[in-house]
Scaffold this active site. Structure first.
Site, PDB file in Angstrom:
ATOM      1  N   LYS A  79       0.771  -1.123  -0.163  1.00 47.48           N
ATOM      2  CA  LYS A  79       0.118   0.110  -0.004  1.00 47.48           C
ATOM      3  C   LYS A  79       0.706   1.284   0.069  1.00 47.48           C
ATOM      4  O   LYS A  79       1.835   1.519   0.572  1.00 47.48           O
ATOM      5  CB  LYS A  79      -0.982   0.074   1.346  1.00 47.48           C
ATOM      6  CG  LYS A  79      -1.967   1.091   1.003  1.00 47.48           C
ATOM      7  CD  LYS A  79      -2.779   0.807   2.405  1.00 47.48           C
ATOM      8  CE  LYS A  79      -4.259   1.798   2.594  1.00 47.48           C
ATOM      9  NZ  LYS A  79      -4.940   1.878   3.642  1.00 47.48           N
ATOM     10  N   SER A 154      -9.843   1.604   2.451  1.00 42.59           N
ATOM     11  CA  SER A 154      -8.864   2.477   1.721  1.00 42.59           C
ATOM     12  C   SER A 154      -7.876   1.656   1.111  1.00 42.59           C
ATOM     13  O   SER A 154      -7.047   1.981   0.163  1.00 42.59           O
ATOM     14  CB  SER A 154      -8.442   3.516   2.423  1.00 42.59           C
ATOM     15  OG  SER A 154      -7.169   3.093   3.596  1.00 42.59           O
ATOM     16  N   SER A 178      -9.959  -0.736   6.955  1.00 41.28           N
ATOM     17  CA  SER A 178      -9.536  -0.356   5.421  1.00 41.28           C
ATOM     18  C   SER A 178      -8.915  -1.619   5.193  1.00 41.28           C
ATOM     19  O   SER A 178      -8.243  -1.693   3.817  1.00 41.28           O
ATOM     20  CB  SER A 178      -8.664   0.691   5.457  1.00 41.28           C
ATOM     21  OG  SER A 178      -9.218   1.767   5.647  1.00 41.28           O
TER      22      SER A 178
END
Length: 485
Positions: A79, A154, A178
């Protein structure tokens, strides 16, 4: 694509037996990315040169019969809010579009020690603020199961990359759900560890009392392998817990006989899609059939979790994001005749709308005259939510419910309605506020879109939630189904 159906243990065995090389494995990953990422858009940055160099070195180590790490040679997506030395780290924000870190996050050092290979940085909602990966400052990511739908957020890029077979595993971060919510939407496994189990040194801060790094994988067993590598005390992170790390892999038995499962009424109540409820109830019957005992319980303060979370997380964000002023980090606006104008233009141009909304909310709740009424009260409610879980865990081993109230919604469907968007995390947020671990595993499909089962455990008892998730997974086939791209 076939090779991506294999478990991490199987890939490791293939590499040791020299059925293919690490360099060939990395090329399989890049070929798949070139084949499908134009549609999915899971990645923001690829590190082809770095990945190929590392693959070559690992092949040389293999030829010398050196001891191999448990993630040896596995291509992974990271990420884009986890800093990576020499590889652009943007947090999907234009204000960090030119940021190249000079050091690795502690989890990256641990992945290197485990001999994994980062192939690229995955897309996300800007600064991890969002539930759909539509808030990226660069482009949205699309759900591999239906490209008209969001992948969740996210960590939407990480979940989509694993679901699409572009990488064998990915790392995400979970502040209010997330990791688990995109795992649910994309039909993969997502694990949010206990706060403090995995170092956050090098994770770009959003809400420091809530953020946690964790794995997204195809199977529960793969999640245990990745957690085994990234968990552990880190002196660089003052919130890192100095606890013994158990053998998560050997804990993966399928024995749940006598296990006590609590199912909160609030998790199967109003606002949860009826078909999602049915899939969760079917999963509970599977566990009951394996010998687990199931009772309905109540988490009475969970109804206040969403407003509590948005006050605390936004307050911490308003403080953490104050550092982005165009002087020390990232992009600087060229307009402005004085210092204050430069600050204003840099932040106005660099941040997206959702980030600005949360900075304003957090700044307001921390301001003189409102602190006691909002931020302090939210902290008190957080304590009540934590106590609810502690009381449940005095009598039960795990808490189970849906990960998200609905399957993935359509792209653009909720972008003009932030309050409805925030409610997508209503079932994941209480876990972050309590600082405890939880995992999402696929438990079925509704209209062709995956549904996630959330298993919540006691602090630092990841072994039990992995065992329960693994037991369920071994008696279901949902994780074996792949999206057609």
């Amino acid at each position: 694509m076939e090779i991506f159906h294999k478990r991490i243990e199987e890939i490791h065995s293939d590499l040791v037996n020299k059925e293919y090389s690490v360099q060939e494995l990395v090329e399989v990953s890049f070929d798949r990315i070139k084949e499908v990422d134009g549609k999915v858009k899971a990645f923001l940055t690829l590190d082809e040169e770095g990945a190929r160099d590392r693959a070559k070195k690992l092949d040389e180590e293999l030829s010398r019969n050196e001891e191999l790490g448990i993630l040896f040679g596995l291509p992974a997506g990271i990420k884009d809010n986890i800093v990576t030395e020499g590889v652009r780290t943007t947090c999907a924000s234009k204000i960090l579009a030119n940021y190249n870190p000079i050091y690795h996050a502690s989890v990256m050092k641990r992945l290197h020690a485990g001999q994994a290979i980062m192939v690229g940085k995955t897309n996300m909602d800007e600064f991890a603020m969002g539930s759909s990966t539509e808030n990226s400052g660069f482009h949205p990511t699309f759900n591999p199961w239906n490209l008209d739908h969001v992948p969740g957020g996210s960590s939407g890029g990480s979940a989509a990359a694993v679901a699409a077979g572009e990488v064998f595993f990915a790392l995400g971060s979970d502040t209010g759900g997330s990791i688990r919510q995109p795992a649910s939407y994309c039909g993969v496994v997502g694990l949010k560890p206990t706060y403090g189990l995995v170092s956050r040194f090098g994770l770009v801060a959003f809400a420091s009392s809530l953020d946690q790094i964790g794995p997204l994988t195809r199977t529960v067993e793969d999640a245990a392998y990745v957690l085994q590598v990234i968990a552990g005390h880190d002196t660089y992170d003052s919130t890192s817990a100095d606890v013994a790390i158990p053998d998560y892999i050997s804990a993966l038995t399928t024995d749940v006989k006598g296990l006590k499962i609590a199912v909160p009424n609030e998790y199967l109540g109003e606002g949860v899609d009826s078909e999602v409820k049915e899939k969760v109830k079917e999963a509970l019957k599977v566990l009951e059939g394996l010998g687990a005992a199931i009772d309905e319980v109540s988490l009475p303060h969970s109804q206040y979790a969403v407003p509590t979370y948005y006050l605390i997380a936004s307050s911490e964000a308003s403080s953490n994001l104050a550092r982005y002023d165009g002087v020390r980090y990232g992009v600087r606006a060229d307009q402005g005749s004085n210092l204050m104008d430069m600050y204003k233009e840099t932040r106005s141009q660099g941040f997206g709308e959702e980030v600005k909304r949360r900075i304003m909310l957090g700044t307001y709740s921390l301001s003189s005259g409102y602190y006691d009424a909002y931020y302090l009260k939210a902290q008190k409610v957080r304590t009540l939510i934590k106590r609810d879980f502690e009381q449940i865990f005095d009598q039960y081993d795990v808490v189970i419910g849906p990960t998200a109230p609905t399957p993935a919604f359509k792209i653009g469907e909720q972008t003009d309605d932030p309050l409805t968007m925030y409610m997508n995390d209503i079932l994941t947020i209480p876990v972050n506020l309590a600082g405890i671990p939880a995992i999402s595993v696929p438990c079925g499909f509704v209209n062709g879109l995956p549904v996630g089962l959330q298993i919540i455990g006691k602090a630092f008892d990841e072994s039990t939630i992995l065992r329960v998730a693994h037991a369920y997974e071994q008696h279901s086939d949902h994780h074996k189904v792949q999206p057609a791209l």
